[in-house]
Design a protein around this motif. Structure first.
Motif, PDB file in Angstrom:
ATOM      1  N   PRO A 258       5.938  -3.210  63.960  1.00 32.75           N
ATOM      2  CA  PRO A 258       6.407  -1.924  63.442  1.00 32.75           C
ATOM      3  C   PRO A 258       5.834  -1.682  62.051  1.00 32.75           C
ATOM      4  O   PRO A 258       5.727  -2.602  61.255  1.00 32.75           O
ATOM      5  CB  PRO A 258       7.932  -2.114  63.332  1.00 32.75           C
ATOM      6  CG  PRO A 258       8.246  -3.403  64.027  1.00 32.75           C
ATOM      7  CD  PRO A 258       7.003  -4.224  64.011  1.00 32.75           C
ATOM      8  N   GLY A 300       7.176  -8.108  59.512  1.00 35.51           N
ATOM      9  CA  GLY A 300       6.444  -9.325  59.853  1.00 35.51           C
ATOM     10  C   GLY A 300       6.534  -9.739  61.306  1.00 35.51           C
ATOM     11  O   GLY A 300       5.660 -10.422  61.816  1.00 35.51           O
ATOM     12  N   TYR A 301       7.608  -9.333  61.994  1.00 34.17           N
ATOM     13  CA  TYR A 301       7.761  -9.781  63.381  1.00 34.17           C
ATOM     14  C   TYR A 301       7.096  -8.823  64.363  1.00 34.17           C
ATOM     15  O   TYR A 301       6.866  -7.661  64.044  1.00 34.17           O
ATOM     16  CB  TYR A 301       9.239  -9.974  63.747  1.00 34.17           C
ATOM     17  CG  TYR A 301      10.174  -8.844  63.377  1.00 34.17           C
ATOM     18  CD1 TYR A 301      10.193  -7.665  64.110  1.00 34.17           C
ATOM     19  CD2 TYR A 301      11.061  -8.969  62.302  1.00 34.17           C
ATOM     20  CE1 TYR A 301      11.061  -6.635  63.779  1.00 34.17           C
ATOM     21  CE2 TYR A 301      11.936  -7.944  61.967  1.00 34.17           C
ATOM     22  CZ  TYR A 301      11.928  -6.783  62.709  1.00 34.17           C
ATOM     23  OH  TYR A 301      12.779  -5.760  62.384  1.00 34.17           O
ATOM     24  N   ASN A 302       6.788  -9.320  65.552  1.00 36.58           N
ATOM     25  CA  ASN A 302       6.244  -8.458  66.598  1.00 36.58           C
ATOM     26  C   ASN A 302       7.322  -7.485  67.030  1.00 36.58           C
ATOM     27  O   ASN A 302       8.492  -7.861  67.118  1.00 36.58           O
ATOM     28  CB  ASN A 302       5.855  -9.278  67.833  1.00 36.58           C
ATOM     29  CG  ASN A 302       4.686 -10.193  67.563  1.00 36.58           C
ATOM     30  OD1 ASN A 302       4.534 -10.696  66.466  1.00 36.58           O
ATOM     31  ND2 ASN A 302       3.861 -10.390  68.564  1.00 36.58           N
ATOM     32  N   GLY A 303       6.943  -6.265  67.347  1.00 36.51           N
ATOM     33  CA  GLY A 303       7.942  -5.309  67.802  1.00 36.51           C
ATOM     34  C   GLY A 303       7.312  -4.099  68.444  1.00 36.51           C
ATOM     35  O   GLY A 303       6.229  -3.672  68.063  1.00 36.51           O
ATOM     36  N   GLY A 305       9.700  -1.485  69.330  1.00 37.36           N
ATOM     37  CA  GLY A 305      10.658  -0.413  69.071  1.00 37.36           C
ATOM     38  C   GLY A 305      10.102   0.405  67.912  1.00 37.36           C
ATOM     39  O   GLY A 305       9.717  -0.156  66.904  1.00 37.36           O
ATOM     40  N   GLN A 306      10.048   1.718  68.056  1.00 37.80           N
ATOM     41  CA  GLN A 306       9.382   2.518  67.017  1.00 37.80           C
ATOM     42  C   GLN A 306      10.306   2.728  65.813  1.00 37.80           C
ATOM     43  O   GLN A 306      10.655   3.860  65.466  1.00 37.80           O
ATOM     44  CB  GLN A 306       8.896   3.849  67.596  1.00 37.80           C
ATOM     45  CG  GLN A 306       7.658   3.644  68.467  1.00 37.80           C
ATOM     46  CD  GLN A 306       7.241   4.899  69.172  1.00 37.80           C
ATOM     47  OE1 GLN A 306       8.070   5.624  69.708  1.00 37.80           O
ATOM     48  NE2 GLN A 306       5.945   5.180  69.178  1.00 37.80           N
ATOM     49  N   ARG A 307      10.732   1.645  65.224  1.00 35.92           N
ATOM     50  CA  ARG A 307      11.546   1.682  64.015  1.00 35.92           C
ATOM     51  C   ARG A 307      11.368   0.332  63.337  1.00 35.92           C
ATOM     52  O   ARG A 307      10.891  -0.610  63.947  1.00 35.92           O
ATOM     53  CB  ARG A 307      13.009   1.915  64.376  1.00 35.92           C
ATOM     54  CG  ARG A 307      13.618   0.788  65.175  1.00 35.92           C
ATOM     55  CD  ARG A 307      14.845   1.268  65.931  1.00 35.92           C
ATOM     56  NE  ARG A 307      14.826   0.706  67.257  1.00 35.92           N
ATOM     57  CZ  ARG A 307      15.148  -0.543  67.542  1.00 35.92           C
ATOM     58  NH1 ARG A 307      15.511  -1.354  66.608  1.00 35.92           N
ATOM     59  NH2 ARG A 307      15.094  -0.993  68.771  1.00 35.92           N
ATOM     60  N   SER A 309      12.690  -2.446  59.833  1.00 38.69           N
ATOM     61  CA  SER A 309      13.878  -3.059  59.252  1.00 38.69           C
ATOM     62  C   SER A 309      14.168  -2.509  57.855  1.00 38.69           C
ATOM     63  O   SER A 309      13.273  -2.043  57.158  1.00 38.69           O
ATOM     64  CB  SER A 309      13.675  -4.572  59.178  1.00 38.69           C
ATOM     65  OG  SER A 309      12.622  -4.841  58.292  1.00 38.69           O
ATOM     66  N   TYR A 310      15.433  -2.603  57.459  1.00 36.72           N
ATOM     67  CA  TYR A 310      15.838  -2.093  56.153  1.00 36.72           C
ATOM     68  C   TYR A 310      15.213  -2.837  54.981  1.00 36.72           C
ATOM     69  O   TYR A 310      14.839  -2.209  53.994  1.00 36.72           O
ATOM     70  CB  TYR A 310      17.371  -2.057  56.058  1.00 36.72           C
ATOM     71  CG  TYR A 310      17.933  -0.943  56.887  1.00 36.72           C
ATOM     72  CD1 TYR A 310      17.784   0.376  56.468  1.00 36.72           C
ATOM     73  CD2 TYR A 310      18.566  -1.193  58.095  1.00 36.72           C
ATOM     74  CE1 TYR A 310      18.260   1.420  57.236  1.00 36.72           C
ATOM     75  CE2 TYR A 310      19.043  -0.146  58.873  1.00 36.72           C
ATOM     76  CZ  TYR A 310      18.891   1.150  58.443  1.00 36.72           C
ATOM     77  OH  TYR A 310      19.355   2.183  59.205  1.00 36.72           O
ATOM     78  N   PRO A 311      15.090  -4.162  55.048  1.00 39.30           N
ATOM     79  CA  PRO A 311      14.478  -4.834  53.897  1.00 39.30           C
ATOM     80  C   PRO A 311      13.099  -4.259  53.545  1.00 39.30           C
ATOM     81  O   PRO A 311      12.749  -4.154  52.374  1.00 39.30           O
ATOM     82  CB  PRO A 311      14.358  -6.296  54.361  1.00 39.30           C
ATOM     83  CG  PRO A 311      15.400  -6.451  55.413  1.00 39.30           C
ATOM     84  CD  PRO A 311      15.552  -5.109  56.058  1.00 39.30           C
ATOM     85  N   HIS A 315      11.898  -2.812  49.917  1.00 36.51           N
ATOM     86  CA  HIS A 315      10.742  -3.315  49.162  1.00 36.51           C
ATOM     87  C   HIS A 315       9.762  -2.194  48.851  1.00 36.51           C
ATOM     88  O   HIS A 315       9.181  -2.144  47.771  1.00 36.51           O
ATOM     89  CB  HIS A 315      10.036  -4.420  49.954  1.00 36.51           C
ATOM     90  CG  HIS A 315      10.829  -5.680  50.044  1.00 36.51           C
ATOM     91  ND1 HIS A 315      11.303  -6.315  48.928  1.00 36.51           N
ATOM     92  CD2 HIS A 315      11.254  -6.420  51.091  1.00 36.51           C
ATOM     93  CE1 HIS A 315      11.976  -7.399  49.291  1.00 36.51           C
ATOM     94  NE2 HIS A 315      11.980  -7.468  50.606  1.00 36.51           N
ATOM     95  N   ILE A 339       4.170   1.825  66.056  1.00 34.50           N
ATOM     96  CA  ILE A 339       3.787   0.478  66.467  1.00 34.50           C
ATOM     97  C   ILE A 339       2.293   0.312  66.263  1.00 34.50           C
ATOM     98  O   ILE A 339       1.491   0.971  66.925  1.00 34.50           O
ATOM     99  CB  ILE A 339       4.139   0.235  67.946  1.00 34.50           C
ATOM    100  CG1 ILE A 339       5.634   0.412  68.146  1.00 34.50           C
ATOM    101  CG2 ILE A 339       3.717  -1.161  68.374  1.00 34.50           C
ATOM    102  CD1 ILE A 339       6.485  -0.453  67.263  1.00 34.50           C
TER     103      ILE A 339
END
Ligand SMILES: Cc1cc2nc3c(=O)[nH]c(=O)nc-3n(C[C@H](O)[C@H](O)[C@H](O)COP(=O)(O)OP(=O)(O)OC[C@H]3O[C@@H](n4cnc5c(N)ncnc54)[C@H](O)[C@@H]3O)c2cc1C
Ligand SMILES: [Zn+2]
Lengths: 416, 111
Positions: A258, A300-303, A305-307, A309-311, A315, A339
């Motif tokens: 994402p 950083g993670y694979n994803g 979902g077209q959204r 994370s808050y962190p 940043h 994506i």
């Protein structure tokens, strides 16, 4: 196709703008095409347009599972530049830049390409060494670029905090005056309208669910609207490229992540260029509507979902406020994710595959909008000739076996 | 924000304490000298990148600083399990499919 002009606008004004022609047809799929393009984003539509226009191949379908330009094309922050470090990448992106410069005229569609300059900031001595190296490499390749000192930066962006006692002081920047932004939707729509007028069928709400392959060669695609045949198929599906490759029975050196962006409430003009910082990691420009357009890095993670994370949002905004304390109380209006298909060397893949007649154009990751016309142009040539266009030739899948990577990671500044 | 259970700390912690580190269970070729370019390239660069269940490594960077594995859905981002290195996942694409079809046939029987 109705030609757009100032006079036409006036004429349609007389009938209250009620008689504008539709921009493209909504055809029923034919049983067989010469070429099928999977993915109706900017790159797929540009490919179809240049196939018809440059190569005279008009029996072409663009197969899109959603609506035209609804993928990353509609979700990106529209930065266009060509100041890449390595020759292969620089030539490819500069090829696109040259097409951008005449694109509105060519398409008879205002893509609002605005060459307002892009600034990549340096905050450390190493940043500055990399900036000097990249600008020199650009100039040797005939690409415009300058190294700015802090005083020159302040003249262009007076509202940015360049004081020496910041946590991450601004020490200088690279500056590409010909770079800028374009209107993302208009790019997709302009190419779609142009391709449709030349006879290309744009098939929306048509999802590719498999490939029909026989004797190692592709025969066509299976879709939710039935089988559609073609001996040449080009996949331009960004974040979903790996899913398509799996259907065809091979793997790609691509991972889907994402990537987010946000826009603020509209404000009076305050920033008339694009500012990017790799080090504090954020970038910002102001749209013609007045909203700040802000982005940063991938999650950083694979994803899929077209959204995001808050962190990451936090940043991103920390970086922007670090650079522009004056923006600290601007309210954000919308946030979204796309994506992106990242590759190990941050360069795209424009390549034949283990399946005959099946080609992929993907791996543009976080920064492919800028390449849209160039990518379409070289991919169309690759599909028409059945072998790589010279500018596309270094970007094969095989480079991840031979080791001939084109490592644009740090070199490309922030990755957009 | 993801809530991640660290199997070393035996606790749920916030996503920000962790770093994702990509696909898990990738074996380094045992004999690099005699590995073909193709196998070496596959090992270095080619990943499964599934749309669905993904077994991946995470690093508890602001905690115990140990690696562990996570089974996560890459569409919903739901975390289905975490387990220590060297262990195998209990939730896999196959086990999920088997469960779904068992459920479907149970429902069929009830009708
Ligand atoms: C938040 C964000 C910011 C970005 N900022 C920038 C930037 O500033 N500058 C820049 O240069 N780049 C930027 N990018 C990257 C850029 O958006 C992409 O590289 C580029 O738009 C890719 O274009 P595309 O046409 O290949 O992909 P897309 O526009 O994503 O088109 C792919 C299409 O394929 C379709 N598709 C997928 N699977 C199937 C299937 N099975 N059957 C049929 N159709 C299918 C999708 O629905 C989609 O419409 C950004 C991306 C994001 C997400
Ligand atoms: Zn821990």
């Amino acid at each position: 196709m109705q030609h757009y002009s100032g006079f036409g606008l006036l004429k349609h004004g007389l009938s209250h703008h009620e008689n504008w022609q539709r921009m493209w047809r909504n055809p029923v799929p034919k049983a067989q095409y010469d070429v099928i393009i999977v993915g109706g984003g900017g790159h797929g539509l540009a490919t179809a347009y240049y196939l018809a226009k440059v190569h005279g191949i008009t029996n072409v379908a663009v197969v899109e599972k959603g609506w035209l330009g609804g993928g990353n094309t509609a979700r990106n922050t529209t930065i266009v530049r060509s100041n890449y470090l390595w020759d292969e990448a620089a030539w490819l992106y500069e090829h696109a830049m040259k097409l951008w410069e005449g694109l509105s005229q060519d398409l008879n569609y205002n893509v609002m390409f605005s060459q307002r300059g892009v600034m990549n900031l340096g905050h450390t001595l190493q940043d500055m060494r990399d900036i000097h190296r990249r600008v020199n490499a650009n100039r040797l390749n005939g690409i415009d670029g300058e190294v700015l000192d802090v005083k020159q930066i302040q003249e262009i962006v007076p509202h940015m905090d360049c004081s020496a006692n910041r946590r991450y002081p601004v020490m200088g920047a690279s500056w590409q005056p010909r770079a800028g932004v374009a209107r993302h939707d208009a790019v997709a729509w302009g190419f779609a309208r142009g391709a449709d007028a030349l006879g290309v069928d744009l098939l929306q709400q048509t999802e590719v669910t498999g490939f029909r392959i026989s004797g190692g060669k592709v025969l066509g695609v299976e879709t939710n609207r039935g089988f559609i045949g073609a001996k040449t198929v080009g996949c331009v599906a960004a974040g979903n490229s790996g899913v398509l490759a799996k259907m065809a029975g091979f793997k790609l050196p691509v991972e889907s992540h994402p990537l987010q962006a946000l826009v603020s409430e509209p404000m009076k003009p305050i920033l008339d260029t694009v500012v990017m910082s790799n080090h504090v990691h954020g970038y910002v420009s102001q749209s013609d509507k007045g909203d700040l357009v802000i982005g940063a890095g991938i999650d950083g993670y694979n994803g899929y979902g077209q959204r995001g994370s808050y962190p990451t949002i936090e940043h991103t905004l920390q970086a922007i406020v670090e650079l522009f304390p004056i923006f600290s109380r601007v309210r954000m209006n919308r946030q979204w994710g796309g994506i992106v298909d990242t590759t190990p060397d941050a360069c795209p893949i424009i390549s034949a595959t283990p399946v005959g007649g099946l080609f992929f154009n993907c791996g543009w990751g976080t920064g492919g909008f800028k390449a849209t016309p160039g990518s379409g142009h070289v991919f169309a040539a690759t599909l028409a000739e059945g072998k790589a266009h010279p500018l596309a030739a270094p970007f094969t899948i095989d480079r991840f076996i031979s080791g001939k990577l084109i490592d644009e990671h740090g070199a490309a500044g922030v990755a957009h | 924000m993801l809530h991640i259970y660290c199997p070393h700390c035996d606790e749920y912690r916030e996503e920000e304490e962790f770093r994702p580190k990509g696909e898990a269970h990738i074996a380094r070729p045992a004999d690099p000298e005699n590995t073909s370019d193709e196998d070496w390239g596959n090992y270095l660069f080619f990943r499964k990148n599934p749309r669905g269940l993904h077994h991946e490594q995470w690093f508890h960077s602001a905690g115990c600083r140990k690696f562990f594995n996570v089974t996560r859905d890459t569409v919903s981002y739901e975390i289905l399990e975490t387990y220590k290195p060297g262990q195998q996942p209990t939730v896999t694409a196959e086990s999920r499919q088997a469960q779904a079809s068992a459920q479907a046939s149970n429902q069929g029987a009830a009708k």
